[in-house]
Design an enzyme around this catalytic site. Structure first.
Site, mmCIF file in Angstrom:
data_model
loop_
_atom_site.group_PDB
_atom_site.id
_atom_site.type_symbol
_atom_site.label_atom_id
_atom_site.label_comp_id
_atom_site.label_asym_id
_atom_site.label_seq_id
_atom_site.Cartn_x
_atom_site.Cartn_y
_atom_site.Cartn_z
ATOM 1 C CG ASP A 112 -2.219 0.754 0.963
ATOM 2 O OD1 ASP A 112 -2.253 1.623 0.072
ATOM 3 O OD2 ASP A 112 -3.211 0.459 1.657
ATOM 4 C CE LYS A 137 -12.196 -2.822 -7.711
ATOM 5 N NZ LYS A 137 -11.136 -3.609 -7.049
ATOM 6 C CB SER A 193 -11.976 2.660 -3.994
ATOM 7 O OG SER A 193 -11.457 3.569 -3.036
ATOM 8 C CE LYS A 204 -13.588 4.839 1.406
ATOM 9 N NZ LYS A 204 -12.858 4.338 0.239
ATOM 10 C CE1 TYR A 246 -13.394 0.710 -7.447
ATOM 11 C CE2 TYR A 246 -15.770 1.058 -7.316
ATOM 12 C CZ TYR A 246 -14.624 0.453 -6.848
ATOM 13 O OH TYR A 246 -14.687 -0.418 -5.781
ATOM 14 C CB SER A 254 -17.070 -2.517 -6.743
ATOM 15 O OG SER A 254 -17.935 -1.436 -6.443
ATOM 16 C CB VAL A 273 -18.362 -1.306 3.112
ATOM 17 C CG1 VAL A 273 -17.742 -1.906 4.378
ATOM 18 C CG2 VAL A 273 -18.546 -2.388 2.052
#
Length: 327
Positions: A31, A147, A77, A183, A143, A114, A175
């Protein structure tokens, strides 16, 4: 060794907390930490190595023989990201390289997909693994498209016998939970409502612009991050289970329900300001999402979902309203 990409992020760090609580590992993290407080997401848990994404191939060359499972949570994301080349390089190309590495090195791969793959929801929320069904979905942003592309490649390659020992993609719905604080605007609505009610005593919600939904009646599948971790750990415990699976509560709830849960957890009277949905998002605004959870249940996963009221109360009382909100 277990490798967690995106391990310092929201879902990744909660996964590491779950792995550490069970004594699983050792755990390595891929990361970027930057110069903010993201490191606090991992400060309570033992990790044996950190590696930047651009250094991951070299790290795997040197340490890969010890890795038996990769949890691939790393991605761009932000649904607002507009650099499509960057998204595809990060979310698709890197994921494909990990897929082939796991297949060639007898490692398992459990990765983050996702619910953004479902687009506006008009085609439903059925986690059908048929490559044609996956390709038929119409995401609304790059995005979600990235996915969808990886899910489709995974299903196609698995059908050709070119898959890791175990592979499982989880289509995360809405979530919420601890460690999402870095974020910014992509934080869960639960966290944003907590701050509004704490600071002003009032919540702000979008009005409905459809006659079949009341104001605040727009619905989402809100899922407690602990339930997502439980599902990932169950997959780790059941290496015979592979496929793409929804990861939600299985029960759509309204934004008004969410706001009321926040007021209740803070012991405050309900007080809501209604805002018009901005025109730039109104045309594609989703009024309903709900994960079908029957496929993962048929595979053997039986843990009940945490109710919205219980999850929000836990989030606020055990984390957000304390001096240390990190898990």
């Amino acid at each position: 060794m277990i490798l967690v990409t995106g391990g310092a992020g929201f879902i990744g760090s909660n996964l590491i907390a779950g792995l550490a609580a069970r004594g699983l590992g050792p755990i390595a993290v891929c990361d970027r930490f930057g110069d903010g407080a993201k490191w606090k997401n991992l400060a309570k848990h033992p990790i044996v190595a950190t590696v930047l994404p651009e250094h991951l191939p070299a790290w795997l060359d040197e340490n890969g023989s010890s890795v038996n499972c990769v949890f691939h949570m790393g991605a761009i994301s932000a649904t607002t990201e507009t650099d499509v080349d960057l998204i595809l390089e990060t979310n698709l190309a890197l994921s494909m390289r990990l897929w082939y590495w796991c297949a060639e090195n007898d490692a398992r791969l459990i990765y983050a997909s996702s619910a953004a793959t479902y687009g506006d929801g008009t085609l439903g929320f059925d986690d059908d693994n048929d490559p044609k069904a996956l390709a038929a979905l119409r995401p609304l942003n790059p995005y979600g498209w990235s996915k969808q592309l990886f899910d489709g490649n995974a299903a196609r390659l698995a059908g050709q016998g070119a898959a890791p020992l175990q592979w499982a993609g989880l289509k995360f719905f809405n979530v919420y939970g601890p460690n999402e604080y870095h974020k910014g605007g992509m934080r869960s609505v639960a966290h944003q409502l907590f701050e509004q009610v704490r600071d002003t005593g009032r919540a702000r919600l979008f009005r409905s612009h459809r006659p079949d939904y009341e104001d605040g009646g727009q619905m989402r599948d809100f899922v407690w991050v602990g339930d997502c971790v439980d599902m990932m750990l169950w997959l780790y415990d059941n290496p015979h289970v592979s496929g793409v699976f929804n990861c939600g509560s299985g029960k759509a709830r309204s934004f008004l329900d969410l706001a009321r849960a926040v007021f209740a957890a803070l012991g405050k009277a309900e007080s809501i300001d209604w805002l018009d949905t901005p025109m730039e998002i109104r045309r594609h605004y989703q009024y309903f999402t709900e994960a079908r959870m029957d496929r993962i249940a048929a595979a053997g996963y039986k843990s009940p979902a945490t109710s919205l009221e219980t999850g929000v109360a836990t989030y606020i009382k055990d984390y957000l309203a304390t001096d240390d909100p990190y898990r």
